[in-house]
Design a protein around this motif. Structure first.
Motif, mmCIF file in Angstrom:
data_model
loop_
_atom_site.group_PDB
_atom_site.id
_atom_site.type_symbol
_atom_site.label_atom_id
_atom_site.label_comp_id
_atom_site.label_asym_id
_atom_site.label_seq_id
_atom_site.Cartn_x
_atom_site.Cartn_y
_atom_site.Cartn_z
ATOM 1 N N SER A 1 -7.904 -11.585 14.390
ATOM 2 C CA SER A 1 -6.779 -12.400 13.952
ATOM 3 C C SER A 1 -7.254 -13.660 13.253
ATOM 4 N N LYS B 1 -5.598 -10.073 4.963
ATOM 5 C CA LYS B 1 -4.154 -10.281 4.810
ATOM 6 C C LYS B 1 -3.849 -11.706 5.254
ATOM 7 N N ALA C 1 -1.724 -13.788 7.137
ATOM 8 C CA ALA C 1 -0.702 -13.586 8.167
ATOM 9 C C ALA C 1 -1.243 -14.022 9.521
ATOM 10 N N TYR D 1 -3.664 -6.379 12.712
ATOM 11 C CA TYR D 1 -3.130 -5.203 12.069
ATOM 12 C C TYR D 1 -4.184 -4.092 12.007
ATOM 13 N N SER D 2 -3.702 -2.844 12.164
ATOM 14 C CA SER D 2 -4.633 -1.716 12.140
ATOM 15 C C SER D 2 -4.277 -0.668 11.096
ATOM 16 N N TYR D 3 -3.240 -0.900 10.302
ATOM 17 C CA TYR D 3 -2.850 0.061 9.277
ATOM 18 C C TYR D 3 -3.392 -0.373 7.919
ATOM 19 N N THR D 4 -3.892 0.592 7.147
ATOM 20 C CA THR D 4 -4.404 0.262 5.825
ATOM 21 C C THR D 4 -3.316 -0.362 4.962
ATOM 22 N N SER D 5 -2.080 0.097 5.109
ATOM 23 C CA SER D 5 -0.994 -0.399 4.281
ATOM 24 C C SER D 5 -0.630 -1.849 4.592
ATOM 25 N N SER D 6 -1.107 -2.357 5.711
ATOM 26 C CA SER D 6 -0.798 -3.736 6.091
ATOM 27 C C SER D 6 -1.620 -4.755 5.321
ATOM 28 N N TYR D 7 -2.735 -4.350 4.775
ATOM 29 C CA TYR D 7 -3.664 -5.286 4.151
ATOM 30 C C TYR D 7 -3.449 -5.373 2.640
ATOM 31 N N ASP D 8 -3.616 -6.572 2.128
ATOM 32 C CA ASP D 8 -3.351 -6.846 0.718
ATOM 33 C C ASP D 8 -4.612 -6.873 -0.143
#
Length: 124
Positions: free
Chosen positions: A52, A99, A101, A105-112
């Motif tokens: 985090s 990301k 934030a 987060y553990s999902y690939t889609s969560s990261y920018d």
């Protein structure tokens, strides 16, 4: 924008260790949630570990828990992945992700933002 540059990959024998580094620039590092993912040939990219932005809380995939450690150094704007007791199934391209934030987060889609990846090969 955030730029991420990974380093530290290589070839190692089973049971060995490697430390990956990911240097971040472009945003205040302490505002970034950082993650490590990996992708083996013919497989989807999968979550490895995350840390985090504020509390330094960490989260790991079951497959690496107890063997890998994620950490961050705010003075160097760098996140690390210490990998011990490596196995041939750890062979993959390892990617750093970020990301802006709170949370973890553990999902690939969560990261920018994503780095270019670094190859880790573990021989048996």
């Amino acid at each position: 924008q955030v730029q991420l540059v990974e380093s530290g990959g290589g070839l190692v024998q089973a049971g060995g260790s490697l430390r990956l580094s990911c240097a971040a620039s472009g945003r205040t590092f302490n505002s970034l949630v950082m993650g490590w993912f990996r992708q083996a040939p013919g497989k989807e990219r999968e979550f490895v570990a995350a840390i985090s932005s504020s509390s330094g809380a960490t989260y790991y995939a079951d497959s690496v828990k107890g063997r890998f450690t994620i950490s961050r150094d705010g003075a160097k704007n760098t996140v690390y992945l210490q990998m011990n007791s490596l196995k041939p199934e750890d062979t993959a391209v390892y990617y750093c992700a970020a990301k802006t934030a709170r949370g973890i987060y553990s999902y690939t889609s969560s990261y920018d933002y994503w780095g270019q990846g670094t190859q880790v090969t573990v021989s048996s």
